[in-house]
Design a protein around this motif. Sequence first.
Motif, PDB file in Angstrom:
ATOM      1  N   ARG A  82       0.821  -1.206   0.000  1.00  0.00           N
ATOM      2  CA  ARG A  82       0.000   0.000   0.000  1.00  0.00           C
ATOM      3  C   ARG A  82       0.860   1.263   0.000  1.00  0.00           C
ATOM      4  NH1 ARG A  82      -4.184  -0.103   4.713  1.00  0.00           N
ATOM      5  NH2 ARG A  82      -4.867   1.722   3.525  1.00  0.00           N
ATOM      6  N   PRO A  83       0.694   2.106  -0.999  1.00  0.00           N
ATOM      7  CA  PRO A  83       1.432   3.375  -1.006  1.00  0.00           C
ATOM      8  C   PRO A  83       1.198   4.191   0.260  1.00  0.00           C
ATOM      9  CG  PRO A  83       0.409   2.988  -3.140  1.00  0.00           C
ATOM     10  CD  PRO A  83      -0.123   1.928  -2.216  1.00  0.00           C
ATOM     11  N   SER A  84      -0.022   4.171   0.764  1.00  0.00           N
ATOM     12  CA  SER A  84      -0.342   4.978   1.948  1.00  0.00           C
ATOM     13  C   SER A  84       0.360   4.480   3.210  1.00  0.00           C
ATOM     14  CB  SER A  84      -1.855   4.981   2.179  1.00  0.00           C
ATOM     15  OG  SER A  84      -2.321   3.673   2.489  1.00  0.00           O
ATOM     16  N   GLN A  85       0.900   3.266   3.158  1.00  0.00           N
ATOM     17  CA  GLN A  85       1.595   2.699   4.320  1.00  0.00           C
ATOM     18  C   GLN A  85       3.112   2.710   4.158  1.00  0.00           C
ATOM     19  OE1 GLN A  85      -0.256   1.814   7.134  1.00  0.00           O
ATOM     20  NE2 GLN A  85      -1.778   2.868   5.854  1.00  0.00           N
ATOM     21  N   GLY A  86       3.585   3.491   3.189  1.00  0.00           N
ATOM     22  CA  GLY A  86       5.018   3.688   3.045  1.00  0.00           C
ATOM     23  C   GLY A  86       5.765   2.651   2.234  1.00  0.00           C
ATOM     24  N   TRP A  87       5.048   1.845   1.445  1.00  0.00           N
ATOM     25  CA  TRP A  87       5.708   0.820   0.656  1.00  0.00           C
ATOM     26  C   TRP A  87       6.308   1.368  -0.634  1.00  0.00           C
ATOM     27  CZ3 TRP A  87       6.724  -4.081   2.201  1.00  0.00           C
ATOM     28  CH2 TRP A  87       6.062  -4.538   3.343  1.00  0.00           C
ATOM     29  N   GLY A  88       5.958   2.566  -1.007  1.00  0.00           N
ATOM     30  CA  GLY A  88       6.474   3.159  -2.229  1.00  0.00           C
ATOM     31  C   GLY A  88       5.363   3.821  -3.011  1.00  0.00           C
ATOM     32  N   THR A  89       5.715   4.430  -4.123  1.00  0.00           N
ATOM     33  CA  THR A  89       4.705   5.030  -4.992  1.00  0.00           C
ATOM     34  C   THR A  89       3.974   3.922  -5.749  1.00  0.00           C
ATOM     35  OG1 THR A  89       6.165   5.216  -6.906  1.00  0.00           O
ATOM     36  CG2 THR A  89       6.216   7.031  -5.299  1.00  0.00           C
ATOM     37  N   PRO A  90       2.778   4.201  -6.270  1.00  0.00           N
ATOM     38  CA  PRO A  90       2.088   3.175  -7.077  1.00  0.00           C
ATOM     39  C   PRO A  90       2.961   2.655  -8.209  1.00  0.00           C
ATOM     40  CG  PRO A  90       0.560   4.930  -6.540  1.00  0.00           C
ATOM     41  CD  PRO A  90       1.913   5.387  -6.059  1.00  0.00           C
ATOM     42  N   LYS A  91       3.694   3.527  -8.889  1.00  0.00           N
ATOM     43  CA  LYS A  91       4.549   3.100  -9.995  1.00  0.00           C
ATOM     44  C   LYS A  91       5.639   2.160  -9.504  1.00  0.00           C
ATOM     45  CE  LYS A  91       7.467   4.852 -13.755  1.00  0.00           C
ATOM     46  NZ  LYS A  91       8.009   6.077 -14.405  1.00  0.00           N
ATOM     47  N   GLU A  92       6.239   2.472  -8.368  1.00  0.00           N
ATOM     48  CA  GLU A  92       7.288   1.613  -7.820  1.00  0.00           C
ATOM     49  C   GLU A  92       6.732   0.249  -7.434  1.00  0.00           C
ATOM     50  OE1 GLU A  92      10.384   4.799  -5.776  1.00  0.00           O
ATOM     51  OE2 GLU A  92       8.585   4.184  -4.678  1.00  0.00           O
ATOM     52  N   ILE A  93       5.605   0.246  -6.762  1.00  0.00           N
ATOM     53  CA  ILE A  93       5.017  -1.009  -6.291  1.00  0.00           C
ATOM     54  C   ILE A  93       4.621  -1.910  -7.459  1.00  0.00           C
ATOM     55  CG2 ILE A  93       3.002  -1.982  -5.086  1.00  0.00           C
ATOM     56  CD1 ILE A  93       3.187   0.412  -3.168  1.00  0.00           C
TER      57      ILE A  93
END
Length: 339
Positions: free
Chosen positions: A113-124
């Motif tokens: 989840r981007p909102s949980q600090g895993w990265g940007t949507p593009k990165e994920i």
Amino acid sequence: MSEPSSSSKRRGRLLRTGAALVVLLAVAGYLVVQYVTGGTGPGCKVVSADGGAASYEFTPEQAVNAATIAAVGTNRGLPERAVTIALATALQESGLRNIQHGDRDSLGLFQQRPSQGWGTPKEIMDPAYAAGMFYEHLAKVPDYQRLPLTVAAQRVQRSGFPEAYAKHEPDATLLAAALTGRAAATLTCQGRPGTARTTGPDAVRAALVRDFGRDAVEEAGAEVGGAATPTPSPSAASPSAASPGTGSGSDSGSGTGDRTVTLPVPARGGADGRDALERGWQLAHWAVANASALHIERVAYAGREWTAGVTDGQWHATDAKNGDGSAGAAGAVRITTGG
């Protein structure tokens, strides 16, 4: 009540026959599409190295993602157990598919989840990045190798269904053994190339850089047609850069030499200290897993050869010469593309 007339019966039979014909045509059309495009159904299989009955069938799409997850893990020097945990997690979270949706803002193979600090949507949505983030968090879990798989995965994922990971452990174990190279000649794919958007040796090398990293590819000393290839440009490290090249690696139509990537396997396996034979089988299985995506026609290693489109899809022993006419040797993986 009067019985139906003969004409009514004929109409009924015609309607039933017509409906059956439509269904048969639809099924036939579906099968043709699946064959031509590589399909979404099982086209790959991994079996147990000990000759047991255990096996797992999966799709070319899943094979590519599983190979990436394994490559990222071993490139970080992580053990096979870490790869097993990562593969089981991705099987549960996304079915090993890089999906663009999920619970709330969850995305990708691991539903990060981007909102949980895993990265940007593009990165994920970059499988290599997503796998790297999973391993980064897993490595921080104390004694994760000794924990039950479901516990280790849950420490990273914080899922609402923590027990769900356990059911994928048998399949993930088979995949990890093959894709880390410990289990030789256990992963096969049909290799139908219809969906290949990127082809040729340059595309193979770009995908190798994407999954294993530039250092690993340079260490292997990849060669095309018997000549050392230049180092990929920085942009080749990203998935979007995996496109046909126009340099020395492109197919000039002069034979398989121009379409073959040779990956010498260092005698000691590599900088990560892994066994040389295992490193070679990891590269060979990686190539088979990417066969449909990269239009790979043949992979040869350690006196064994896999060929796309062969009915049984198995690895076969070769004689003194590989199928492409090169000397068979355990010291190099040879990947021949379709263009």
